[in-house]
Design a protein around this motif. Structure first.
Motif, mmCIF file in Angstrom:
data_model
loop_
_atom_site.group_PDB
_atom_site.id
_atom_site.type_symbol
_atom_site.label_atom_id
_atom_site.label_comp_id
_atom_site.label_asym_id
_atom_site.label_seq_id
_atom_site.Cartn_x
_atom_site.Cartn_y
_atom_site.Cartn_z
ATOM 1 N N TRP A 113 -13.824 50.068 -35.010
ATOM 2 C CA TRP A 113 -14.561 49.552 -36.154
ATOM 3 C C TRP A 113 -13.995 50.260 -37.388
ATOM 4 C CZ3 TRP A 113 -17.382 45.779 -34.289
ATOM 5 C CH2 TRP A 113 -18.109 45.900 -33.110
ATOM 6 N N THR A 123 -24.041 50.219 -43.489
ATOM 7 C CA THR A 123 -23.525 49.913 -42.159
ATOM 8 C C THR A 123 -24.036 50.980 -41.195
ATOM 9 O OG1 THR A 123 -21.546 48.895 -43.095
ATOM 10 C CG2 THR A 123 -21.456 49.559 -40.772
ATOM 11 N N ARG A 125 -24.655 51.997 -36.851
ATOM 12 C CA ARG A 125 -24.281 51.711 -35.463
ATOM 13 C C ARG A 125 -25.413 52.163 -34.551
ATOM 14 N NH1 ARG A 125 -19.757 54.998 -32.244
ATOM 15 N NH2 ARG A 125 -21.182 56.584 -33.030
ATOM 16 N N ALA A 127 -26.010 53.037 -30.809
ATOM 17 C CA ALA A 127 -25.299 53.357 -29.573
ATOM 18 C C ALA A 127 -26.207 54.257 -28.749
ATOM 19 C CB ALA A 127 -23.976 54.058 -29.874
ATOM 20 N N ASP A 187 -21.993 48.925 -28.175
ATOM 21 C CA ASP A 187 -22.202 49.201 -29.601
ATOM 22 C C ASP A 187 -22.875 47.998 -30.259
ATOM 23 O OD1 ASP A 187 -20.909 51.639 -29.515
ATOM 24 O OD2 ASP A 187 -19.135 50.979 -30.630
ATOM 25 N N ARG A 188 -23.821 48.278 -31.111
ATOM 26 C CA ARG A 188 -24.403 47.231 -31.955
ATOM 27 C C ARG A 188 -24.295 47.710 -33.394
ATOM 28 N NH1 ARG A 188 -29.836 43.867 -30.743
ATOM 29 N NH2 ARG A 188 -28.244 42.447 -29.932
ATOM 30 N N ILE A 189 -23.583 46.943 -34.205
ATOM 31 C CA ILE A 189 -23.399 47.272 -35.617
ATOM 32 C C ILE A 189 -24.401 46.476 -36.448
ATOM 33 C CG2 ILE A 189 -21.802 47.150 -37.575
ATOM 34 C CD1 ILE A 189 -20.883 49.202 -35.527
#
Ligand code: MN
Length: 281
Positions: A113, A123, A125, A127, A187-189
């Motif tokens: 990323w 932004t 993340r 996790a 991962d989720r952004i």
């Protein structure tokens, strides 16, 4: 996928935006199309903010559809954004915009990323159930927090909480900050404008992002919760998942995209090395 290839990272994503309950216009813009997931929050009188955010996002449009981009591609597009947004208004304090988000890049054959930020869109993340804000706001209150003069909680209520210190346009020629983070399955952004982060606290963001399976459902629900909480600003949310390549495909209407560049063999089962984000630039 060809036989013998290593499993590739697969992305799923969703996005939602709303004008909110108080504003006449939606001055936020976004792109959610591999390899770009960015949110821009425009400012300036009349329609200047709308134009600024749309112009900044448009500057990245030629990178759409690629599997990966390089830092140099992003830097060039950013320079174009500065030039084009600065050209919108004649006055030095005319149109401007924030921009924050991720582009998918690679380093040494592994997907990363590439997080970019200028201004106070954010932004994050998620996790292993923990939501971490990757970007650092360019705002007056963040500067006060950095100096130890106020706490993060006080920053949220501070009268100058909406004053940003860097932007695209609006007389600013500052560079954005960049971070490189290895992409790990799961991962989720979250990329959002401040219309989300000023309405919902980190605990609530974490809960919604953890409860909703699909990226689109998470994006839609976050916007709706921000509206219920007051919706005092335009709200834009982009959610991107690095999903497991288990052949199950996308959930509901969430869009997916496989990064199937031959140059990207990688062992997705490998544990994260524990390195934090690398900041440069
Ligand atoms: Mn805003």
């Amino acid at each position: 996928m060809e036989k013998g290839k290593e499993p590739m990272i697969e992305l799923a994503w969703g996005a939602h935006t709303d004008r909110g309950r108080r504003r006449e216009l939606n001055e936020d813009s976004f792109v959610a199309e591999p390899p770009l997931f960015f949110v821009a929050d425009g400012m300036g009188g009349h329609t200047a903010g709308e134009r600024a955010s749309a112009t900044a996002i448009e500057a990245f449009s030629e990178l759409r559809g690629r599997s990966l981009v390089g830092l140099d591609d992003v830097e060039r597009a950013f320079a174009r954004a500065v030039r084009d947004v600065s050209g919108i208004g004649a006055g030095i304090d005319a149109a401007g915009t924030t921009i924050s988000g991720v582009a998918v890049t690679e380093q040494g054959g592994e997907a990363y990323w590439l997080v970019m930020n200028i201004g106070d869109s954010r932004t994050y993340r998620l996790a292993a159930g923990v939501l971490e804000q990757i970007s650092v706001d360019h705002s007056e209150v963040q500067e006060l927090v950095d100096k130890g003069e106020i706490s993060s909680a006080e920053a949220e209520r501070h009268p100058r909480r909406n004053v940003i210190t860097k932007a695209v346009g609006a007389g600013s020629y500052d560079e954005p900050d960049y971070w490189l983070i290895p992409v790990a399955q799961g991962d989720r952004i979250l990329v959002c404008s401040d219309g989300l982060s000023k309405e919902l606290d980190t605990a609530r963001l974490t809960q919604v992002l953890s409860e909703e399976e699909s990226a689109q459902a998470a994006a839609t629900r976050l916007v709706h919760e921000a509206l219920l909480h007051g919706g005092r600003d335009n709200i834009t949310v982009v959610v991107v998942d690095a999903i497991r390549d288990d052949g199950q495909g996308a959930l509901d209407d969430t869009q997916t995209h496989v990064l199937d560049e031959d140059t990207l063999p990688r062992d997705l089962s490998k544990e994260r090395t524990g390195d934090g984000p690398i900041q440069f630039g």
